[in-house]
Enzyme design. Structure first.
Site, PDB file in Angstrom:
ATOM      1  N   ALA A  44       0.857  -1.190   0.000  1.00 26.31           N
ATOM      2  CA  ALA A  44       0.000   0.000   0.000  1.00 26.31           C
ATOM      3  C   ALA A  44       0.888   1.234   0.000  1.00 26.31           C
ATOM      4  O   ALA A  44       1.715   1.394   0.888  1.00 26.31           O
ATOM      5  CB  ALA A  44      -0.914   0.013   1.223  1.00 26.31           C
ATOM      6  N   CYS A  45       0.727   2.083  -1.014  1.00 24.71           N
ATOM      7  CA  CYS A  45       1.515   3.318  -1.074  1.00 24.71           C
ATOM      8  C   CYS A  45       0.620   4.508  -0.745  1.00 24.71           C
ATOM      9  O   CYS A  45      -0.596   4.390  -0.667  1.00 24.71           O
ATOM     10  CB  CYS A  45       2.180   3.491  -2.439  1.00 24.71           C
ATOM     11  N   THR A  46       1.236   5.650  -0.590  1.00 21.61           N
ATOM     12  CA  THR A  46       0.523   6.863  -0.197  1.00 21.61           C
ATOM     13  C   THR A  46      -0.608   7.212  -1.167  1.00 21.61           C
ATOM     14  O   THR A  46      -1.728   7.478  -0.759  1.00 21.61           O
ATOM     15  CB  THR A  46       1.502   8.052  -0.097  1.00 21.61           C
ATOM     16  N   THR A  62       1.859   0.734  -5.292  1.00 20.70           N
ATOM     17  CA  THR A  62       1.173  -0.394  -4.661  1.00 20.70           C
ATOM     18  C   THR A  62       1.257  -1.628  -5.553  1.00 20.70           C
ATOM     19  O   THR A  62       1.602  -2.717  -5.095  1.00 20.70           O
ATOM     20  CB  THR A  62      -0.309  -0.038  -4.392  1.00 20.70           C
ATOM     21  N   GLY A  69      -1.780   5.147  -3.504  1.00 19.37           N
ATOM     22  CA  GLY A  69      -2.603   3.969  -3.758  1.00 19.37           C
ATOM     23  C   GLY A  69      -2.770   3.661  -5.224  1.00 19.37           C
ATOM     24  O   GLY A  69      -3.726   3.016  -5.631  1.00 19.37           O
TER      25      GLY A  69
END
Length: 104
Positions: free
Chosen positions: A8-10, A16, A12
């Site tokens: 999960a990245c900032t 990700t 999204g």
């Protein structure tokens, strides 16, 4: 070894999914089974099943934001890292896990 995880990245969006693919590829190349759940802007995809979790040897949480459902992994070895670590060195990540768990 069976590896599962969540990315999960900032934002999204891109990281990700890119990191999920990189981890899966590195694990497969090293001879491991791998399934990664993504928690992006469109919600969770490739969701981990109770059976996936039960049979897993290790869980990778590669994220820059809070991920949902981590209580599912109680009792499992968990590698919790920033998403950038998995992005830059997925093969090294898998090798480190192999070494720490004593599994190839």
């Amino acid at each position: 070894m069976k590896i599962i995880g969540i990315t999960a990245c900032t934002a999204g969006i891109a990281h990700t999914y890119i990191v999920a693919e990189k981890i899966q590829q590195a694990a497969t190349e090293a001879g491991h089974e791998c399934k990664i759940e993504t928690q992006g802007t469109i919600g969770a995809q490739n969701e981990l099943t109770p059976e996936d979790i039960k049979t897993a040897d290790v869980v990778i949480l590669a994220h820059d934001i809070a991920v949902g459902g981590v209580e599912r992994f109680k009792g499992k070895p968990v590698v919790d890292i920033p998403i950038s670590v998995a992005m830059k060195s997925p093969k090294s990540l898998i090798a480190t896990i192999e070494k720490k768990l004593g599994k190839k």
